[in-house]
Every structure is written in C-alpha cells, then in structure tokens.
Design a protein around this motif. Structure first.
Motif, PDB file in Angstrom:
ATOM      1  N   GLN A 194       0.838  -1.194   0.000  1.00 33.62           N
ATOM      2  CA  GLN A 194       0.000   0.000   0.000  1.00 33.62           C
ATOM      3  C   GLN A 194       0.880   1.254   0.000  1.00 33.62           C
ATOM      4  OE1 GLN A 194      -3.286  -0.103  -0.313  1.00 33.62           O
ATOM      5  NE2 GLN A 194      -3.306  -2.349  -0.261  1.00 33.62           N
ATOM      6  N   SER A 196       1.339   5.301   0.264  1.00 37.40           N
ATOM      7  CA  SER A 196       0.657   6.395   0.953  1.00 37.40           C
ATOM      8  C   SER A 196       0.368   7.545  -0.007  1.00 37.40           C
ATOM      9  CB  SER A 196       1.530   6.913   2.102  1.00 37.40           C
ATOM     10  OG  SER A 196       2.729   7.496   1.581  1.00 37.40           O
ATOM     11  N   ASP A 197      -0.755   8.210   0.211  1.00 30.29           N
ATOM     12  CA  ASP A 197      -1.111   9.389  -0.581  1.00 30.29           C
ATOM     13  C   ASP A 197      -0.647  10.622   0.156  1.00 30.29           C
ATOM     14  OD1 ASP A 197      -2.160  11.156  -2.378  1.00 30.29           O
ATOM     15  OD2 ASP A 197      -4.256  10.874  -1.758  1.00 30.29           O
ATOM     16  N   THR A 198       0.670  10.778   0.224  1.00 26.16           N
ATOM     17  CA  THR A 198       1.274  11.872   0.989  1.00 26.16           C
ATOM     18  C   THR A 198       2.345  12.542   0.135  1.00 26.16           C
ATOM     19  OG1 THR A 198       2.759  10.223   1.982  1.00 26.16           O
ATOM     20  CG2 THR A 198       0.803  10.862   3.253  1.00 26.16           C
ATOM     21  N   SER A 203       5.658   6.851   1.108  1.00 29.84           N
ATOM     22  CA  SER A 203       6.042   5.655   1.847  1.00 29.84           C
ATOM     23  C   SER A 203       5.214   4.484   1.339  1.00 29.84           C
ATOM     24  CB  SER A 203       5.831   5.830   3.352  1.00 29.84           C
ATOM     25  OG  SER A 203       4.454   5.981   3.639  1.00 29.84           O
ATOM     26  N   THR A 205       3.743   0.663   2.605  1.00 28.11           N
ATOM     27  CA  THR A 205       3.545  -0.304   3.677  1.00 28.11           C
ATOM     28  C   THR A 205       3.465  -1.700   3.066  1.00 28.11           C
ATOM     29  OG1 THR A 205       2.293   1.300   4.984  1.00 28.11           O
ATOM     30  CG2 THR A 205       2.051  -1.029   5.578  1.00 28.11           C
TER      31      THR A 205
END
Length: 242
Positions: A194, A196-198, A203, A205
């Motif tokens: 997964q 991240s939408d950042t 990042s 996971t």
C-alpha cells in the motif's frame, strides 16, 4: 474462432472473475492464456490454451521463446510472477497445456520437465487453497530437494525477500543449480503493498513480511541468471488490482 470463445456456463464451469463483460454472448477479447501464448510462441490460439495449437490436437505443444533460446543459444531461463507460478501468464513461457486451469499438470511440467533455472511465484499451499496450484507430491519434491531446486518458501514470520536473496547468492547456475521460490497470500498471489497518498513524503507499507517484493524477486532471479555467459531469458509478471 481463434483468439476468443463463447464460454458455456454450467455447474462445473465457472466464469473467471477477470473476464470482460460479454458482447452478444461472446467474450470481446482473448484471455491471458492465449495472449501470453501469442507473445511466447508467435502464434495465436484458442482462449484458455497454454502454448498449444488451436483446436487442441494431441501433438499441439508449441515451442516457446524461452525453450528456443535455451536449446539454440544455451541461455538460462527464468520466470518471476506475483501470481501463482502455474497461472497462465507465467506458465505460457515454460509449459504447454490445452487448459489453463489444469494447474497440477502445468506445475508438474514446469517442475519436472521444463525445469527453468529460476521459478519464483505464488501458489504456496499454506496461504490459499491448499494444494490448488500444485500437487502435494510436487510440493514435497520441491521441499525435499528431490526436484533438483534450492527451495525457498513462504514461512510465517520470516522475511521472504531476505530469504530469497540469501538463497540466490548460493546458486551456481553454470553448475546446473536452480532456484525455486514459492510464496503467496490472498488468491494465491503475493500480498499487495500500500502506497501512501502523501505528496512530498512517500512511503510504502508492505502487504506482508513473508512475501518478497517484485523487486526483490527480480533481483534474486537476475543474480542467478546473470551468471550464464551465454545469456538468459526472463519473463516477469506483476498482478494488478481491479
């Protein structure tokens, strides 16, 4: 018709979930078995066939590009996939069958007949559909070493990527040594990672520690195949979510 077919529905034949919506009671596109066959052999065939001639003749096995490069040029060959290794798209390069769903037959041919120098994929019997993608006898042969492979498998709590890369470092492909990695999760596939939408702080996971990433599986494969001075052929496939 070559390339697609009308799939009869019955209690014993269930439509694969990924097929496209029917048009006039026919599939509007070929399935991945015949598509992979076209890529692997240069010939179109019926949907569902794995490196096999249209019409399913008894002697219809088609020679794949991997087999040609090995026999004619001395290449080492390998397949890497995040789906079960006996699924259509990895299998079309290193096996032959009239039905993509004959998983046991396909797996048996890969393990005992074609014997690629490296096979890494899903379908581990402890993760999904026990002994769905290979037979118990073939799994036991891999696990015991009788199949002729250094075997790395999904193990609870063990980092699959590290285990695979460590094993790959011990393989001497020029001496005939081979590597087999068997992993899996939901549906027999490697677990999805997964992202991240950042923006600015990306990042990922991991879906699980037990399954290697595609990068780790590929690097392990390349570290083995790259030893061959004659060259190598590698088929690599990534699953996708729908």
């Amino acid at each position: 018709m070559v390339g697609y077919f009308t799939l009869p529905m019955s209690e014993t034949l269930i439509r694969d979930a990924y097929f496209l919506k029917q048009i006039d009671e026919e599939e509007p596109a070929t399935d991945s078995a015949s598509a992979a066959t076209a890529i692997a052999t240069g010939q179109k065939t019926d949907a569902g066939n794995i490196a096999w001639l249209t019409g399913d003749p008894a002697d219809g096995a088609l020679t794949t590009i991997a087999e040609t490069l090995r026999s004619d040029q001395g290449f080492s060959i390998g397949v890497v996939s995040t789906v079960p290794f006996s699924h259509a798209t990895p299998a079309a390069f290193v096996s032959h069958n009239v039905n993509r769903n004959n998983y046991f037959e396909i797996a048996n041919e890969i393990i005992n007949t074609t014997q690629p120098d490296v096979v890494i994929g899903g379908g581990h019997p402890d993760t999904y559909g026990r002994f769905r993608y290979l037979s118990e006898s073939d799994y036991n042969a891999l696990n015991s070493g009788d199949a002729g492979y250094t075997f790395v498998e999904w193990t609870a709590g063990v980092d699959g990527g590290d285990a695979l890369l460590t094993a790959a470092e011990t393989i001497d492909v020029t001496a005939g040594e081979k590597l087999f990695g068997l992993f899996g999760g939901e549906g027999g596939n490697f677990d999805f990672h997964q992202a991240s939408d950042t923006p600015g702080n990306p990042s990922v996971t991991p879906g699980s520690v037990e399954n290697p990433t595609l990068t780790e599986a590929t690097n392990a494969t390349l570290s083995v195949l790259n030893q061959d001075p004659d060259g190598f052929f590698l088929s690599r496939r990534l699953t996708w979510m729908t």
